[in-house]
Design an enzyme around this catalytic site. Structure first.
Site, mmCIF file in Angstrom:
data_model
loop_
_atom_site.group_PDB
_atom_site.id
_atom_site.type_symbol
_atom_site.label_atom_id
_atom_site.label_comp_id
_atom_site.label_asym_id
_atom_site.label_seq_id
_atom_site.Cartn_x
_atom_site.Cartn_y
_atom_site.Cartn_z
ATOM 1 N N LYS A 281 3.450 -14.004 16.536
ATOM 2 C CA LYS A 281 2.339 -13.214 16.021
ATOM 3 C C LYS A 281 1.038 -14.008 16.179
ATOM 4 O O LYS A 281 0.941 -15.145 15.732
ATOM 5 C CB LYS A 281 2.586 -12.889 14.552
ATOM 6 C CG LYS A 281 1.664 -11.834 13.967
ATOM 7 C CD LYS A 281 2.142 -11.407 12.587
ATOM 8 C CE LYS A 281 1.311 -10.251 12.057
ATOM 9 N NZ LYS A 281 1.830 -9.752 10.762
ATOM 10 N N GLU A 367 9.064 1.508 -0.255
ATOM 11 C CA GLU A 367 8.369 2.048 -1.419
ATOM 12 C C GLU A 367 9.282 2.874 -2.317
ATOM 13 O O GLU A 367 9.180 2.815 -3.548
ATOM 14 C CB GLU A 367 7.169 2.890 -0.964
ATOM 15 C CG GLU A 367 6.039 2.100 -0.349
ATOM 16 C CD GLU A 367 6.228 1.822 1.139
ATOM 17 O OE1 GLU A 367 5.329 1.184 1.734
ATOM 18 O OE2 GLU A 367 7.263 2.247 1.704
ATOM 19 N N ARG A 395 5.150 8.129 0.140
ATOM 20 C CA ARG A 395 6.525 8.017 0.589
ATOM 21 C C ARG A 395 7.511 7.973 -0.561
ATOM 22 O O ARG A 395 8.721 8.038 -0.347
ATOM 23 C CB ARG A 395 6.673 6.752 1.440
ATOM 24 C CG ARG A 395 5.468 6.476 2.312
ATOM 25 C CD ARG A 395 5.583 5.209 3.098
ATOM 26 N NE ARG A 395 6.088 5.507 4.411
ATOM 27 C CZ ARG A 395 6.717 4.632 5.189
ATOM 28 N NH1 ARG A 395 6.931 3.422 4.771
ATOM 29 N NH2 ARG A 395 7.141 4.978 6.378
#
Length: 633
Positions: A281, A367, A395
């Site tokens: 990354k 979530e 969600r």
């Protein structure tokens, strides 16, 4: 070289030896634009070679590439005809979106901005291809953190049952935004780090390099490599093989030759493939490699030093005020715990993690699980606080209803980014949470005008013994002092900030810190336009229960009510005011100021979006003055 590429066909025409140069140019372009505009820097720099390889092997839009979250789509955009001025204005007014968008390009097979969507969407696209007799390839590029998402696991469970041709590229960089947590993250790490596995890899590689065609077998991820993993890595059947996906890799995500060979092999497979790719990354920007969390999504920065170019702060951010207050309350009550779904720094729950680690939980990108987990804690006497961005809370709406409100459990929901997230756009605006959750019995919904009131609302929520939701916007708070000891508020009672001088003819009710400045500007404008006759100004505080008593009292003498909110008009605070007045049999006209029934796009700032949707200060004043003029007739 990049300027000459107008689409994926141009990538295919390049000599192989030119591809590393293309990768370098892509990184320079991404760094150059994001250093000025901000954006998702680290994820995009990490997948440059992978994106080149995908467009080298596959042919979009005939083939479909679905990026999970699409935090890593910048190189894809640059290779599919969106270079130039549109990319210069990335995430700004008139520029390309920071996420994939089907409206923006046919090369974006599926639009998304939330984690865990790619695998289900790609499987649906593959099933549609199979049903219609097509022959295009479907590739899902999924981050290692998204593998922990429930929707991704549900999709994994269905792949083998629904298609024989699907390629899943698992982009493994050990990070989502913060470092990944949970058993799957540990599994992937073990798959890479197992000493026996790696020793076998080196020995078998040397053997196959000596036989004819052996080098090709190594590059292509051949059967010997798969069987070696089955025996030597983590047992007789690795995780993905249990889902009937053939596992290939792990591959070096920055080795273009290897990536292309792997993808060519996967393209010819007669069963679903999972290609495990290891990437770094932030590759190409040392500061992003050193600070992956900081450079996941960041403000403009100096590419030489990595220092962020932040505007001068006049006040702390709302989430910082939340985080500090939660630490204060949790120190005083060990039953208070904080829960994040992989967003500790974004929500400022990292402050609780640092101060009281035993009262902090990170559940990963999950979530729905976070909410049910909180309900379980609450059922045993704890006081959980679930801190989630408003757009991500969507969600878990079912869990809020079924697992919290139905059982009247004392879970506190703190919804960050409630309102606009201008540069991110439609997938990240928090404009719908009240409409989705306001109908749920037992749930108290409130929004503070400033950070001191936020602290009071948090204290109130923990004292309720019932479900409570506090919403607050992105950006700086009001800059007011916060009391040492928060006060509890009378539930469902609004606050009159200014009684006005027009005998209550016009009443403005505003909800929240983003709406209050708009309401104050409107009140001042009305006073000027009406010879100094100032309207009544009310800080609503609560959307549910709303202050029906004060509403009825003011409505008896008002000619006009105005509601101001940083939320969609459909089902929001203004709707709640209309419903309350209607139930009381009061027919006073109401002008509702809020966001229209459209998906609001991205722009450089909130002012541009307000202008675009008729919500500038001038447009709002014109609407209200027009309504008053009609009343006079």
């Amino acid at each position: 070289m990049l300027e000459k590429i107008s689409g994926p066909d141009d990538v295919k025409k390049l000599p192989s030896e030119k591809l590393p140069e293309l990768a370098r140019e892509l990184r320079e372009r991404i760094i150059g634009v994001t250093s000025k505009n901000g954006g998702h820097v680290g994820p995009n720099l990490g997948v440059v070679e992978l994106t080149i390889a995908l467009h080298r092997v596959f042919s979009t839009p005939r083939d479909s590439i679905v990026f999970d979250v699409s935090h890593q789509c910048y190189a894809h955009k640059l290779l599919t005809g969106r270079n130039g001025e549109a990319f210069d204005a990335l995430r700004k007014t008139g520029g390309v979106s920071g996420f994939c968008s089907r409206r923006e390009s046919p090369h974006d097979a599926f639009g998304c901005g939330h984690a865990g969507t790619a695998l289900s969407a790609a499987l649906g696209i593959a099933a549609a291809r199979d049903l219609s007799g097509g022959d295009g390839h479907v590739v899902a590029v999924v981050g290692d953190a998204a593998i922990t998402n429930g929707a991704t696991l549900e999709a994994l469970n269905n792949i083998a049952a629904h298609t024989k041709r699907l390629i899943v590229v698992l982009n493994d960089n050990e990070w989502s935004i913060d470092r990944n947590v949970g058993a799957v993250a540990e599994y992937l790490n073990k798959l890479i780090m197992t000493p026996v596995y790696n020793e076998a890899t080196r020995g078998m590689r040397k053997f196959f390099e000596k036989i004819p065609g052996g080098a090709h077998l190594i590059r292509a991820g051949s059967a010997w490599k798969q069987e070696k993993k089955n025996v030597l890595s983590l047992g007789s059947s690795p995780l993905f093989e249990n889902f009937k996906l053939r596992y290939l890799g792990p591959a070096d995500g920055h080795d273009l030759g290897a990536l292309i060979s792997y993808l060519e092999f996967a393209k010819k497979a007669d069963r679903p493939i999972l290609l495990h790719v290891r990437t770094t990354k932030g590759k190409g920007l040392p500061a992003a490699i050193a600070n992956p969390e900081k450079f996941h999504g960041c403000a403009p920065f100096d590419p030489a030093t990595g220092e962020l170019r932040l505007a001068k702060k006049n006040a702390p951010a709302w989430q910082e005020c939340f985080g500090k207050t939660l630490v204060k309350l949790a120190r005083a009550d060990e039953k208070i715990v904080g829960i994040t779904a992989a967003m500790p720094s974004g929500t400022s729950l990292n402050l609780l993690k640092q101060a009281l680690p035993k009262q902090y939980f990170d559940v990963g990108i999950a979530e729905g699980h976070a909410v049910i987990f909180a309900a379980g804690l609450a059922s045993k006497g704890f006081k959980p606080c679930v801190a989630i961005y408003s757009s991500f809370m969507q969600r878990a709406a079912d869990m809020v209803m079924h697992d919290v409100c139905l059982q009247n459990l004392p879970v506190v929901f703190c919804l960050d980014r409630a309102g606009l997230s201008p540069q991110d756009g439609a997938t990240h605006h928090g404009l719908y949470d009240m409409a989705m959750l306001r109908a749920l019995p037992n749930l108290v919904i409130m929004q503070p005008k400033d950070e001191d009131e936020l602290a009071d609302m948090m204290a109130t929520a923990f004292a309720l013994g019932a479900p409570a939701l506090i919403r607050y916007p992105r950006g700086e708070a009001a800059g007011v002092p916060v009391k040492d000891v928060p006060a509890t508020l009378p539930v469902g009672r609004a606050e009159v900030l200014d009684a006005g001088t027009d005998d209550g003819e016009v009443c403005i009710w505003a909800l929240g810190g983003a709406a209050m400045p708009v309401a104050k500007t409107l009140a001042a404008r009305l006073a000027r336009e009406r010879g100094g006759r100032a309207p009544t100004l009310v800080n609503a505080r609560f959307c549910k229960p709303i202050d029906a008593e004060l509403l009825a009292e003011q409505a008896k003498r008002a000619r006009l009510f105005v509601t101001v909110e940083n939320h969609a008009l459909a089902g929001g605070f203004g709707s709640a005011v209309l419903e309350t007045l209607s139930d009381a049999g009061i027919g006073v006209p109401v002008v509702r100021i809020g966001w229209p029934d459209v998906f609001v796009g991205h722009a450089s700032n909130a002012a541009d979006l307000r202008e675009r949707h008729g919500l500038s200060d001038e447009a709002i004043a014109a609407r209200v003055l027009g309504a008053l003029a009609r009343q006079a007739r």
